[in-house]
Design a protein around this motif. Structure first.
Motif, short mmCIF file in Angstrom:
data_model
loop_
_atom_site.label_atom_id
_atom_site.label_comp_id
_atom_site.label_asym_id
_atom_site.label_seq_id
_atom_site.Cartn_x
_atom_site.Cartn_y
_atom_site.Cartn_z
N GLU A 42 0.82 -1.21 0.00
CA GLU A 42 0.00 0.00 0.00
C GLU A 42 0.86 1.26 0.00
OE1 GLU A 42 -2.85 -0.09 3.18
OE2 GLU A 42 -3.52 -2.11 2.63
N ILE A 43 1.95 1.23 0.75
CA ILE A 43 2.83 2.40 0.82
C ILE A 43 3.45 2.64 -0.55
CG2 ILE A 43 4.99 3.28 1.79
CD1 ILE A 43 4.20 1.98 4.43
N GLY A 44 3.88 1.58 -1.24
CA GLY A 44 4.51 1.73 -2.54
C GLY A 44 3.53 2.11 -3.64
N GLU A 45 2.30 1.60 -3.60
CA GLU A 45 1.31 1.83 -4.65
C GLU A 45 0.58 3.15 -4.51
OE1 GLU A 45 -1.33 -1.46 -4.37
OE2 GLU A 45 0.12 -2.91 -5.09
N ASN A 46 0.32 3.56 -3.30
CA ASN A 46 -0.56 4.69 -3.06
C ASN A 46 0.22 5.89 -2.55
OD1 ASN A 46 -2.71 6.34 -2.63
ND2 ASN A 46 -3.75 5.01 -1.17
N ASP A 47 0.86 6.62 -3.47
CA ASP A 47 1.64 7.78 -3.07
C ASP A 47 0.77 8.99 -2.73
OD1 ASP A 47 3.97 6.38 -3.32
OD2 ASP A 47 4.33 7.01 -5.39
N THR A 48 -0.53 8.94 -3.07
CA THR A 48 -1.41 10.07 -2.77
C THR A 48 -1.81 10.09 -1.30
OG1 THR A 48 -3.37 8.81 -3.37
CG2 THR A 48 -2.33 10.15 -5.11
N GLN A 49 -1.80 8.96 -0.65
CA GLN A 49 -2.18 8.88 0.75
C GLN A 49 -0.92 8.84 1.61
OE1 GLN A 49 -4.45 5.42 1.86
NE2 GLN A 49 -5.56 6.58 3.40
N GLN A 50 -0.66 9.93 2.31
CA GLN A 50 0.54 10.05 3.13
C GLN A 50 0.34 9.36 4.48
OE1 GLN A 50 3.56 11.41 2.38
NE2 GLN A 50 2.75 11.54 0.30
N PRO A 51 1.35 8.64 4.95
CA PRO A 51 1.26 8.07 6.30
C PRO A 51 1.12 9.18 7.34
CG PRO A 51 3.12 7.16 5.08
CD PRO A 51 2.59 8.29 4.28
N GLN A 52 0.34 8.94 8.36
CA GLN A 52 0.16 9.87 9.46
C GLN A 52 0.87 9.30 10.69
OE1 GLN A 52 -1.50 12.92 9.13
NE2 GLN A 52 -1.40 12.26 6.99
N VAL A 53 1.66 10.14 11.35
CA VAL A 53 2.43 9.69 12.50
C VAL A 53 1.97 10.46 13.73
CG1 VAL A 53 4.73 9.46 13.49
CG2 VAL A 53 4.40 9.12 11.04
N GLN A 54 1.72 9.73 14.80
CA GLN A 54 1.31 10.34 16.07
C GLN A 54 2.26 9.89 17.16
OE1 GLN A 54 -2.58 9.20 17.44
NE2 GLN A 54 -2.47 10.48 19.25
N LEU A 55 2.72 10.84 17.97
CA LEU A 55 3.61 10.55 19.09
C LEU A 55 2.89 10.80 20.40
CD1 LEU A 55 6.45 9.94 20.27
CD2 LEU A 55 6.88 12.40 20.15
N ASN A 56 2.89 9.81 21.27
CA ASN A 56 2.39 9.98 22.63
C ASN A 56 3.59 9.90 23.56
OD1 ASN A 56 -0.38 10.20 22.03
ND2 ASN A 56 -0.52 7.99 21.81
N LEU A 57 3.63 10.83 24.47
CA LEU A 57 4.77 10.99 25.36
C LEU A 57 4.28 10.93 26.80
CD1 LEU A 57 7.80 11.97 25.57
CD2 LEU A 57 6.86 14.27 25.57
N GLY A 58 5.02 10.24 27.64
CA GLY A 58 4.68 10.19 29.05
C GLY A 58 5.93 10.01 29.88
N GLN A 59 5.80 10.31 31.15
CA GLN A 59 6.92 10.08 32.05
C GLN A 59 6.40 9.83 33.45
OE1 GLN A 59 8.65 14.15 31.80
NE2 GLN A 59 9.09 13.80 33.95
N ARG A 60 7.22 9.11 34.20
CA ARG A 60 6.89 8.88 35.61
C ARG A 60 8.19 8.75 36.37
NH1 ARG A 60 6.26 3.69 33.54
NH2 ARG A 60 7.35 2.09 34.74
N CYS A 79 2.07 4.92 13.40
CA CYS A 79 2.01 5.35 12.00
C CYS A 79 0.80 4.67 11.37
CB CYS A 79 3.29 4.98 11.26
SG CYS A 79 3.26 5.41 9.51
N THR A 80 -0.08 5.47 10.79
CA THR A 80 -1.26 4.93 10.13
C THR A 80 -1.27 5.33 8.67
OG1 THR A 80 -2.59 6.84 10.81
CG2 THR A 80 -2.67 4.91 12.23
N LEU A 81 -1.87 4.49 7.88
CA LEU A 81 -2.08 4.74 6.46
C LEU A 81 -3.57 4.58 6.24
CD1 LEU A 81 -0.53 5.33 3.85
CD2 LEU A 81 -0.46 2.87 3.44
N GLY A 82 -4.26 5.71 6.15
CA GLY A 82 -5.72 5.67 6.10
C GLY A 82 -6.23 5.21 7.46
N GLU A 83 -6.99 4.13 7.46
CA GLU A 83 -7.56 3.59 8.69
C GLU A 83 -6.71 2.46 9.27
OE1 GLU A 83 -11.04 4.09 9.91
OE2 GLU A 83 -11.19 5.87 8.66
N ARG A 84 -5.68 2.07 8.54
CA ARG A 84 -4.88 0.92 8.95
C ARG A 84 -3.59 1.35 9.63
NH1 ARG A 84 -5.49 -3.65 4.52
NH2 ARG A 84 -3.72 -4.39 5.72
#
Length: 169
Positions: A42-60, A79-84
Protein backbone atom coordinates in the motif's frame (compact mmCIF):
# COMPACT_ATOMS: atom_id res chain seq x y z
CA UNK A 1 38.80 21.28 69.55
CA UNK A 2 38.40 18.83 66.65
CA UNK A 3 35.57 19.22 64.16
CA UNK A 4 33.38 16.14 63.87
CA UNK A 5 32.84 14.95 60.28
CA UNK A 6 29.82 12.76 59.52
CA UNK A 7 29.09 11.40 56.04
CA UNK A 8 31.58 13.77 54.49
CA UNK A 9 30.21 16.96 56.05
CA UNK A 10 31.04 18.96 59.13
CA UNK A 11 28.48 19.29 61.92
CA UNK A 12 26.19 22.24 61.43
CA UNK A 13 26.82 22.56 57.71
CA UNK A 14 24.22 21.64 55.11
CA UNK A 15 25.10 19.18 52.39
CA UNK A 16 25.75 20.35 48.87
CA UNK A 17 23.10 19.46 46.28
CA UNK A 18 24.00 16.29 44.41
CA UNK A 19 22.73 14.91 41.13
CA UNK A 20 24.25 11.63 40.00
CA UNK A 21 23.26 9.60 36.95
CA UNK A 22 23.77 5.98 37.94
CA UNK A 23 22.32 4.05 35.01
CA UNK A 24 20.42 4.45 31.73
CA UNK A 25 18.55 1.43 30.41
CA UNK A 26 15.63 0.26 28.28
CA UNK A 27 12.86 -0.87 30.62
CA UNK A 28 10.42 -2.03 27.92
CA UNK A 29 10.35 -2.03 24.13
CA UNK A 30 7.78 -3.14 21.57
CA UNK A 31 7.31 -3.00 17.81
CA UNK A 32 4.25 -4.15 15.89
CA UNK A 33 3.45 -4.10 12.19
CA UNK A 34 -0.05 -5.60 12.36
CA UNK A 35 -0.86 -5.19 8.67
CA UNK A 36 2.43 -6.42 7.21
CA UNK A 37 3.15 -7.42 4.51
CA UNK A 38 0.11 -5.82 2.82
CA UNK A 39 0.97 -2.38 4.22
CA UNK A 40 4.30 -2.41 2.36
CA UNK A 41 2.42 -2.80 -0.93
CA UNK A 42 0.00 0.00 0.00
CA UNK A 43 2.83 2.40 0.82
CA UNK A 44 4.51 1.73 -2.54
CA UNK A 45 1.31 1.83 -4.65
CA UNK A 46 -0.56 4.69 -3.06
CA UNK A 47 1.64 7.78 -3.07
CA UNK A 48 -1.41 10.07 -2.77
CA UNK A 49 -2.18 8.88 0.75
CA UNK A 50 0.54 10.05 3.13
CA UNK A 51 1.26 8.07 6.30
CA UNK A 52 0.16 9.87 9.46
CA UNK A 53 2.43 9.69 12.50
CA UNK A 54 1.31 10.34 16.07
CA UNK A 55 3.61 10.55 19.09
CA UNK A 56 2.39 9.98 22.63
CA UNK A 57 4.77 10.99 25.36
CA UNK A 58 4.68 10.19 29.05
CA UNK A 59 6.92 10.08 32.05
CA UNK A 60 6.89 8.88 35.61
CA UNK A 61 9.28 8.91 38.50
CA UNK A 62 9.45 6.49 41.39
CA UNK A 63 11.32 7.15 44.61
CA UNK A 64 13.37 4.07 45.49
CA UNK A 65 14.70 5.34 48.83
CA UNK A 66 18.07 6.74 49.85
CA UNK A 67 17.65 9.71 47.46
CA UNK A 68 17.49 7.33 44.47
CA UNK A 69 14.84 7.79 41.78
CA UNK A 70 13.87 5.82 38.70
CA UNK A 71 12.65 8.13 35.94
CA UNK A 72 10.93 6.48 32.98
CA UNK A 73 10.28 8.30 29.70
CA UNK A 74 7.65 6.54 27.56
CA UNK A 75 7.37 7.15 23.82
CA UNK A 76 4.70 5.57 21.63
CA UNK A 77 4.89 6.22 17.90
CA UNK A 78 1.92 5.16 15.80
CA UNK A 79 2.01 5.35 12.00
CA UNK A 80 -1.26 4.93 10.13
CA UNK A 81 -2.08 4.74 6.46
CA UNK A 82 -5.72 5.67 6.10
CA UNK A 83 -7.56 3.59 8.69
CA UNK A 84 -4.88 0.92 8.95
CA UNK A 85 -1.96 0.87 11.35
CA UNK A 86 1.35 0.57 9.51
CA UNK A 87 3.40 0.24 12.68
CA UNK A 88 3.43 0.90 16.39
CA UNK A 89 6.76 1.44 18.15
CA UNK A 90 6.99 1.85 21.92
CA UNK A 91 9.90 2.34 24.27
CA UNK A 92 10.21 2.98 27.98
CA UNK A 93 13.65 4.50 28.44
CA UNK A 94 14.65 4.64 32.10
CA UNK A 95 17.38 6.03 34.26
CA UNK A 96 18.45 5.78 37.88
CA UNK A 97 19.27 9.17 39.37
CA UNK A 98 20.67 10.06 42.77
CA UNK A 99 19.09 13.40 43.70
CA UNK A 100 19.76 15.01 47.08
CA UNK A 101 20.00 18.42 48.70
CA UNK A 102 17.82 20.41 46.27
CA UNK A 103 14.88 22.64 47.10
CA UNK A 104 11.45 21.18 46.38
CA UNK A 105 11.04 23.32 43.24
CA UNK A 106 14.52 22.46 41.92
CA UNK A 107 13.93 18.79 42.70
CA UNK A 108 10.67 18.83 40.72
CA UNK A 109 12.45 20.55 37.82
CA UNK A 110 15.16 17.91 37.77
CA UNK A 111 12.60 15.09 37.71
CA UNK A 112 10.25 16.85 35.27
CA UNK A 113 12.71 18.40 32.84
CA UNK A 114 16.39 17.53 33.28
CA UNK A 115 15.96 13.74 33.52
CA UNK A 116 13.62 13.45 30.48
CA UNK A 117 15.99 15.69 28.48
CA UNK A 118 18.80 13.27 29.31
CA UNK A 119 16.77 10.15 28.46
CA UNK A 120 15.19 11.41 25.22
CA UNK A 121 18.16 10.91 22.84
CA UNK A 122 18.40 7.27 23.93
CA UNK A 123 14.66 6.71 23.45
CA UNK A 124 14.78 8.48 20.07
CA UNK A 125 17.56 6.15 18.91
CA UNK A 126 15.63 3.05 19.99
CA UNK A 127 12.48 4.22 18.16
CA UNK A 128 14.48 5.04 15.04
CA UNK A 129 16.13 1.61 15.04
CA UNK A 130 12.82 -0.19 15.60
CA UNK A 131 11.16 1.57 12.67
CA UNK A 132 14.09 1.00 10.32
CA UNK A 133 14.54 -2.65 11.32
CA UNK A 134 10.78 -3.13 10.95
CA UNK A 135 11.20 -2.49 7.21
CA UNK A 136 9.89 1.07 7.12
CA UNK A 137 11.57 4.28 5.95
CA UNK A 138 13.79 5.93 8.59
CA UNK A 139 12.02 8.16 11.09
CA UNK A 140 13.81 10.68 13.29
CA UNK A 141 11.87 12.25 16.13
CA UNK A 142 12.37 15.98 16.42
CA UNK A 143 13.76 17.36 19.70
CA UNK A 144 11.24 17.96 22.48
CA UNK A 145 11.39 20.97 24.79
CA UNK A 146 10.89 19.30 28.17
CA UNK A 147 11.58 22.62 29.93
CA UNK A 148 8.52 24.14 28.24
CA UNK A 149 6.40 21.04 28.93
CA UNK A 150 7.37 21.13 32.60
CA UNK A 151 6.67 24.87 32.85
CA UNK A 152 3.23 24.34 31.28
CA UNK A 153 2.48 21.52 33.71
CA UNK A 154 3.51 23.71 36.66
CA UNK A 155 1.32 26.55 35.35
CA UNK A 156 -1.70 24.23 35.06
CA UNK A 157 -1.15 22.88 38.56
CA UNK A 158 -0.90 26.43 39.94
CA UNK A 159 -4.24 27.25 38.28
CA UNK A 160 -5.82 24.29 40.08
CA UNK A 161 -5.78 21.83 37.19
CA UNK A 162 -6.23 18.16 37.86
CA UNK A 163 -2.80 17.27 36.49
CA UNK A 164 -0.97 14.44 38.18
CA UNK A 165 2.18 15.47 39.99
CA UNK A 166 5.51 14.97 38.25
CA UNK A 167 6.73 12.60 40.95
CA UNK A 168 4.86 9.43 41.80
CA UNK A 169 6.23 7.99 45.03
Amino acid sequence: MAEVITNGQANGQSSQPQLVLQKIYVKDVSFEAPNAPQVFQEIGENDTQQPQVQLNLGQRATELGNDLYEVVLSLTLTCTLGERTAYLAEVQQAGLFGIAGFSELDHAGIIGSYCPNLLFPYARQVISSLVLEGGFPPFLLQPINFDALFAEQQRRMAEGGNEAPVLNS
